[in-house]
Design a protein around this motif. Sequence first.
Motif, short mmCIF file in Angstrom:
data_model
loop_
_atom_site.label_atom_id
_atom_site.label_comp_id
_atom_site.label_asym_id
_atom_site.label_seq_id
_atom_site.Cartn_x
_atom_site.Cartn_y
_atom_site.Cartn_z
N MET A 54 0.83 -1.20 -0.03
CA MET A 54 0.13 0.01 0.12
C MET A 54 1.00 1.20 0.04
SD MET A 54 -3.20 0.90 2.64
CE MET A 54 -2.49 2.16 3.62
N ILE A 55 0.53 2.11 -0.84
CA ILE A 55 1.45 3.46 -0.83
C ILE A 55 1.07 4.39 0.09
CG2 ILE A 55 1.71 5.43 -2.28
CD1 ILE A 55 1.29 4.19 -4.81
N HIS A 56 2.03 4.74 0.87
CA HIS A 56 1.91 5.91 1.90
C HIS A 56 1.70 6.90 1.12
CE1 HIS A 56 2.67 7.98 5.65
NE2 HIS A 56 3.24 8.72 4.95
N ILE A 57 0.58 7.95 1.77
CA ILE A 57 0.13 9.00 1.25
C ILE A 57 0.83 10.28 2.41
CG2 ILE A 57 -1.70 10.77 0.59
CD1 ILE A 57 -1.61 8.26 -0.91
N ALA A 58 1.86 10.89 1.60
CA ALA A 58 2.45 11.95 2.43
C ALA A 58 1.54 13.22 2.49
CB ALA A 58 3.84 12.03 1.87
N GLN A 59 1.49 13.70 3.64
CA GLN A 59 0.57 14.86 4.15
C GLN A 59 1.62 15.90 4.20
OE1 GLN A 59 -2.87 15.05 4.25
NE2 GLN A 59 -2.76 12.61 3.86
N VAL A 60 1.30 16.89 3.23
CA VAL A 60 1.99 18.08 2.80
C VAL A 60 1.45 19.37 3.57
CG1 VAL A 60 3.34 19.41 1.26
CG2 VAL A 60 3.16 17.15 1.12
N LEU A 61 2.13 20.19 4.52
CA LEU A 61 1.48 21.32 4.68
C LEU A 61 2.50 22.71 4.00
CD1 LEU A 61 -0.07 23.40 6.42
CD2 LEU A 61 1.39 22.99 8.41
N ILE A 62 1.85 23.64 3.33
CA ILE A 62 2.79 24.47 2.69
C ILE A 62 2.56 25.75 3.44
CG2 ILE A 62 3.00 25.96 0.41
CD1 ILE A 62 1.58 23.48 -0.64
N ALA A 63 3.77 26.62 3.83
CA ALA A 63 3.71 27.92 4.19
C ALA A 63 4.48 28.59 3.56
CB ALA A 63 4.30 27.74 5.65
N ASP A 64 3.96 29.59 2.46
CA ASP A 64 4.51 30.21 1.63
C ASP A 64 3.85 31.58 1.55
OD1 ASP A 64 5.70 31.44 -0.90
OD2 ASP A 64 6.68 29.43 -0.74
N GLY A 65 4.62 32.67 1.37
CA GLY A 65 4.05 33.79 1.35
C GLY A 65 3.83 34.42 -0.30
N ASP A 66 4.03 33.53 -1.09
CA ASP A 66 3.78 33.68 -2.52
C ASP A 66 2.65 32.92 -2.97
OD1 ASP A 66 3.59 33.75 -5.32
OD2 ASP A 66 5.93 33.54 -5.58
N ALA A 67 1.35 33.54 -3.01
CA ALA A 67 0.36 33.07 -3.05
C ALA A 67 0.14 32.24 -4.48
CB ALA A 67 -0.98 33.86 -2.95
N GLU A 68 0.75 32.87 -5.51
CA GLU A 68 0.65 32.20 -6.67
C GLU A 68 1.33 30.91 -6.72
OE1 GLU A 68 1.67 33.16 -11.50
OE2 GLU A 68 1.58 34.63 -10.05
N PHE A 69 2.54 30.77 -6.37
CA PHE A 69 3.54 29.82 -6.17
C PHE A 69 2.61 28.69 -5.29
CE2 PHE A 69 6.66 27.15 -4.02
CZ PHE A 69 7.42 26.80 -5.20
N ALA A 70 2.22 29.10 -4.05
CA ALA A 70 1.51 27.96 -3.27
C ALA A 70 0.16 27.29 -3.91
CB ALA A 70 1.16 28.87 -2.21
N ASN A 71 -0.52 28.31 -4.72
CA ASN A 71 -1.59 27.65 -4.99
C ASN A 71 -1.44 26.52 -6.27
OD1 ASN A 71 -3.39 29.06 -3.54
ND2 ASN A 71 -3.40 30.79 -5.08
N LEU A 72 -0.34 27.02 -7.10
CA LEU A 72 0.23 26.10 -8.25
C LEU A 72 0.62 24.87 -7.70
CD1 LEU A 72 0.59 25.47 -11.18
CD2 LEU A 72 2.69 26.94 -10.98
N LEU A 73 1.54 24.89 -6.54
CA LEU A 73 2.10 23.66 -5.82
C LEU A 73 1.16 22.92 -5.49
CD1 LEU A 73 4.44 22.38 -4.77
CD2 LEU A 73 4.52 23.88 -2.96
N CYS A 74 0.07 23.41 -4.78
CA CYS A 74 -1.08 22.72 -4.19
C CYS A 74 -1.88 21.95 -5.17
CB CYS A 74 -2.05 23.56 -3.54
SG CYS A 74 -1.57 24.56 -1.91
N GLN A 75 -1.83 22.77 -6.42
CA GLN A 75 -2.63 22.05 -7.64
C GLN A 75 -1.87 20.63 -8.05
OE1 GLN A 75 -3.81 24.72 -10.39
NE2 GLN A 75 -4.35 26.14 -9.07
N THR A 76 -0.55 20.77 -8.16
CA THR A 76 0.27 19.92 -8.75
C THR A 76 0.33 18.51 -7.63
OG1 THR A 76 1.54 21.66 -9.89
CG2 THR A 76 2.52 19.56 -9.68
N LEU A 77 0.57 19.06 -6.32
CA LEU A 77 0.78 17.86 -5.54
C LEU A 77 -0.84 17.03 -5.41
CD1 LEU A 77 2.39 19.92 -2.54
CD2 LEU A 77 3.37 17.80 -3.66
N ARG A 78 -1.76 17.78 -5.57
CA ARG A 78 -2.97 17.06 -5.44
C ARG A 78 -3.17 15.96 -6.67
NH1 ARG A 78 -5.86 22.31 -3.16
NH2 ARG A 78 -5.67 21.86 -1.01
#
Length: 262
Positions: free
Chosen positions: A1-25
């Motif tokens: 079974m694949i372990h799902i790594a839970q990721v928390l992002i703390a970044d002041g660059d909202a555009e970068f954070a949003n794109l990273l969230c979308q890609t990780l998901r």
Amino acid sequence: MIHIAQVLIADGDAEFANLLCQTLRKTRGFAVCGAVQTAGELEKLVQETNPDILLLDLMIPDADAALRRLHARAERQRPCIFVLSSLASAELSAECDRLGVSFFLRKPISISSLIDVLSFHSTAAFFSTPRTAQTPAQRDILLQIRYLLNSLQFPAHVMGYRYLCDSILMTLEDPAISDSVTKLLYPAVARKYNTTWTSVERDMRNAVSIAWKRCGGRFPGYSFSRRPPNRELILTFAERVQHELRLDLCAGAPAPRGGGSD
């Protein structure tokens, strides 16, 4: 079974954070448990979600204070911390290391490169199995090797970085393997990654070359007068890890012979 790594992002660059969230998901093996822009929100979500990975931009307000408070938590309650920063210095790296930061990544970094780094490290034993499954010594060795390479600006997103990590670890476990890199060490790494020993040698040399150029033709703290060949670098770094962690594993490791060969 694949372990799902839970990721928390703390970044002041909202555009970068949003794109990273979308890609990780969309990336197998990851889930995003939150994206925040302040240290207060970060600490609250760490408490509520207990993430496996924290991606922390040092530019968010009070990031250093948040790191200190996270470091004060019990080890099992702390995530693996990837620091992102556009600033880099030996002092900053040392402070991050003291505060329990596992990986230091320089901005700007592309989303694809960051995902590659996370994908590689999230499949390590301390992510794919319960954190208590590894002994502190095993975890310390892996983290020390990666910290060493990261502090010298080795590119964590290339295959040569992975090969170097494994080569150093194998040398620590069995010093005799470095007696012949082409007959023993490279083939051992190649078998692990289902590739050829020549690819291992070439990709490792490429990673060394990139780091050497990034550091301005010298590795601070080392006496290399020219870009070191793979074997010399592996033995030197294995010796450094042994010294830093006071290990007895490679007491009989052979010294580099002359200029050495890749």
